[in-house]
Design a protein around this motif. Structure first.
Motif, PDB file in Angstrom:
ATOM      1  N   ASP A 322      45.622  39.505 -17.062  1.00 19.43           N
ATOM      2  CA  ASP A 322      47.099  39.433 -17.210  1.00 19.43           C
ATOM      3  C   ASP A 322      47.590  38.196 -16.235  1.00 19.43           C
ATOM      4  N   TRP A 323      47.170  37.362 -15.739  1.00 20.89           N
ATOM      5  CA  TRP A 323      46.312  36.234 -15.083  1.00 20.89           C
ATOM      6  C   TRP A 323      45.817  35.177 -16.464  1.00 20.89           C
ATOM      7  N   LYS A 368      36.108  32.701 -15.729  1.00 23.62           N
ATOM      8  CA  LYS A 368      35.441  32.648 -15.128  1.00 23.62           C
ATOM      9  C   LYS A 368      36.721  31.707 -14.191  1.00 23.62           C
ATOM     10  N   GLU A 369      37.419  30.809 -14.954  1.00 23.40           N
ATOM     11  CA  GLU A 369      38.581  30.169 -14.640  1.00 23.40           C
ATOM     12  C   GLU A 369      39.478  30.712 -13.527  1.00 23.40           C
ATOM     13  N   THR A 370      39.801  32.316 -14.133  1.00 23.96           N
ATOM     14  CA  THR A 370      41.129  32.677 -14.288  1.00 23.96           C
ATOM     15  C   THR A 370      40.366  33.950 -12.682  1.00 23.96           C
ATOM     16  N   LEU A 371      39.229  34.021 -13.018  1.00 18.58           N
ATOM     17  CA  LEU A 371      38.706  34.355 -12.161  1.00 18.58           C
ATOM     18  C   LEU A 371      38.829  34.057 -10.395  1.00 18.58           C
ATOM     19  N   ARG A 423      41.416  24.880 -15.384  1.00 19.77           N
ATOM     20  CA  ARG A 423      40.095  23.610 -16.159  1.00 19.77           C
ATOM     21  C   ARG A 423      39.357  24.912 -16.600  1.00 19.77           C
ATOM     22  N   PRO A 424      39.516  25.507 -17.846  1.00 18.94           N
ATOM     23  CA  PRO A 424      37.902  26.485 -17.926  1.00 18.94           C
ATOM     24  C   PRO A 424      36.769  25.055 -17.838  1.00 18.94           C
ATOM     25  N   PRO A 444      34.469  35.883  -6.194  1.00 14.89           N
ATOM     26  CA  PRO A 444      35.384  37.156  -6.723  1.00 14.89           C
ATOM     27  C   PRO A 444      35.372  38.509  -6.727  1.00 14.89           C
ATOM     28  N   PHE A 445      34.319  38.694  -6.396  1.00  9.52           N
ATOM     29  CA  PHE A 445      33.322  40.000  -6.556  1.00  9.52           C
ATOM     30  C   PHE A 445      32.869  40.641  -5.272  1.00  9.52           C
ATOM     31  N   GLY A 446      33.163  39.327  -4.254  1.00 11.63           N
ATOM     32  CA  GLY A 446      31.805  39.508  -2.778  1.00 11.63           C
ATOM     33  C   GLY A 446      30.397  39.041  -3.796  1.00 11.63           C
ATOM     34  N   SER A 447      30.024  39.589  -2.157  1.00 16.02           N
ATOM     35  CA  SER A 447      28.557  38.977  -2.779  1.00 16.02           C
ATOM     36  C   SER A 447      27.360  40.085  -1.546  1.00 16.02           C
ATOM     37  N   GLY A 448      26.549  39.960  -1.893  1.00 17.69           N
ATOM     38  CA  GLY A 448      25.348  41.021  -0.816  1.00 17.69           C
ATOM     39  C   GLY A 448      25.638  42.823  -0.810  1.00 17.69           C
ATOM     40  N   ARG A 449      25.160  42.815  -0.110  1.00 16.70           N
ATOM     41  CA  ARG A 449      24.729  44.499   0.006  1.00 16.70           C
ATOM     42  C   ARG A 449      26.570  44.802  -0.189  1.00 16.70           C
TER      43      ARG A 449
END
Length: 511
Positions: A322-323, A368-371, A423-424, A444-449
């Motif tokens: 959507d974005w 990626k730019e959207t995220l 700006r992609p 955007p999806f976090g990181s680590g465990r």
């Protein structure tokens, strides 16, 4: 005089080595007696009695936190009622939390919503760090969301993408505008229904499950007063939050129980990794594992995982597409460039294949730019420290809540040129950022465990849907609406949705 001389004969000679030893002894003596170094206090805005800093958080908490961080720094201490919560808003601070001290910050705090909505926090996202969480995550990573399993559901995504095209073509034939927001919501809900339950479209209870999920999302974005102070729990009753939570929980439980009893447990399938995905859905997999001593889950745990995967799966794809479409409409040259790449690579085929999407670097840059600008979860799930740790030199005691503002980090002008601009190309001309949380400027999806285990499923679904829409149709705003007049307001809640639906006019590409 003789007394002085006689005493002097017993003094040691003042050699350089003796003087050095004496100085070292004196220095060590005073060092050991020196009080321990005082711990540097984390910067914090003034608080109010009882509520702490809650009054400084507006409906869009990620924006309020960035404003406060601009004044108090990338590591900031807030009080949600009496609960100390550290907010980090820079890549370096996020790296300290999710890499350097990943184990220390791998647990989750207790929340009443997790207990009441997710069956005592038995899901993946909200359960505390420990053996149970490791087992649930292993099941999801190995049996449900492995690259092989994600690939095995490609036929589901392909069929639903084809239905998506048919729906838009019908709107074109009727010269009707397309509600892209609702269209994408239906697409992602259908994909998840089939992957989870093995049921198509409306037959899979799309409308019912979608309604339950929206209620859970809305309730999940609230702030129960009982979590900040038990004696304020009556406010949750007075505001109606308790009733909403109870209804959302009971409605979803009844819906899933009906599916488990009538459509899965009555006709069980013994699952294996080689089983045909056309006849095996994720619920079948979970039920088949109940006889496995190492990977078995209770009934309530299975329902918690189902709710977790559905809410996370639909949110990520819905909001991102959507974005992305909204940003592309606002930037016609960028949309034209994306469509040119897609149509050149796909050629004159009737369908866009997932393997083809993998070879579209500009489309990936658009995603990626959207995220970066619009992460699905602007504030990552709160963490709780299991031991003392240090973040950018600040001491964080055991039991402190930790919040990472992914939205602020994605717009940090120290990391990104023209950080507020779409700006992609920045992802084509700079180092190769991935989605795995290895680059802390982009998480955007976090990181680590505690990073999201469903990244692969979300990205492949998003890429296919977006490529399909851009390949088959040209898009524009309804007559009389200009790009600069588009409503890009964010909606309050846990996930970062647009406040208004995206209504566009579509024109089929001539094959």
């Amino acid at each position: 005089m003789s007394v002085i001389l006689s005493a002097a004969t017993f003094l040691p000679p003042f050699s350089p080595s003796w003087i050095l030893a004496a100085l070292l002894f004196i220095s060590a003596f005073f060092f050991l007696r020196r009080p321990p170094k005082r711990k540097i206090r984390i910067p914090s805005p003034p608080t109010l009695p009882l509520i702490g800093n809650l009054h400084q958080l507006g409906p869009l908490a990620h924006r309020s936190m960035r404003t406060l961080s601009a004044k108090h720094g990338p590591v900031m201490l807030l009080y949600f009622g009496p609960i100390p919560t550290v907010v980090v808003s820079s890549p370096a601070a996020a790296e300290d939390v999710m890499k350097t001290n990943d184990h220390a910050f791998s647990s989750r705090p207790d929340t009443s919503l997790a207990d009441r909505l997710f069956y005592g926090a038995r899901d993946i996202a909200l359960s505390k760090y420990g053996e149970y969480w490791r087992r649930v995550r292993r099941i999801c990573v190995v049996h449900l969301l492995s690259p092989k399993r994600v690939h095995s559901f490609r036929f589901v995504r392909a069929e639903e993408a084809s239905r998506l095209v048919s729906t838009v073509r019908c709107a074109c034939a009727a010269s009707s505008p397309v509600n892209v927001t609702e269209l994408i919501s239906a697409f992602t809900c259908d994909v998840l229904c089939r992957v989870l339950f093995g049921k198509k479209g409306e037959g899979g209870g799309r409308a019912e499950l979608s309604l339950h999920t929206h209620v859970v999302e809305a309730v999940g974005g609230s702030f129960p007063m009982r979590d900040f102070s038990p004696w304020l729990a009556w406010l949750d009753w007075l505001s109606g939050l308790d009733a909403k939570v109870k209804k959302a929980s009971s409605d979803f439980d009844a819906f899933v129980e009906k599916i488990l009893k009538s459509e899965h447990e009555s006709d069980r399938i013994i699952f294996s990794d080689d089983h045909d995905a056309r006849r095996t859905d994720m619920v079948d997999v979970l039920l088949s594992l109940r006889n496995d001593s190492s990977d078995s889950l209770s009934r309530e745990s299975i329902k918690a995982v189902i709710l977790d995967m559905f809410t996370a799966g639909t949110d990520t794809t819905n909001t991102t597409i959507d974005w992305a479409m909204a940003e592309l409409i606002r930037h016609p040259k960028t949309m034209a460039k994306a469509q040119e790449e897609i149509r050149q690579i796909v050629g004159w085929k009737e369908e866009v294949g997932e393997e083809t999407v993998q070879g579209m670097p500009y489309l990936k840059a658009v995603i990626k730019e959207t995220l970066r600008l619009h992460p699905p979860a602007p504030i990552l799930f709160p963490r709780e420290s299991m031991e003392d740790a240090r973040v950018l030199g600040y001491h964080v005691p055991k039991g402190t809540r930790m919040v990472v503002n992914a939205w602020a980090i994605g717009r940090d002008p120290a990391s990104w040129e023209e950080a507020e601009e779409f700006r992609p190309e920045r992802f084509l001309n700079s180092k190769s950022f991935d989605f795995k949380g290895l680059d802390f400027e982009f998480i955007p999806f976090g990181s680590g465990r505690r990073g999201c285990p469903g990244i692969d499923f979300a990205i492949v679904t998003t890429g296919l849907a977006l490529a399909t829409l851009l390949y088959h149709f040209d898009w524009e705003l309804p007559e009389g609406v200009k790009e600069e007049e588009m409503d890009m307001t964010e909606s309050p809640g846990f996930s970062l949705k647009r406040k208004s639906n995206l209504i566009l006019v579509s024109k089929p590409m001539n094959h």
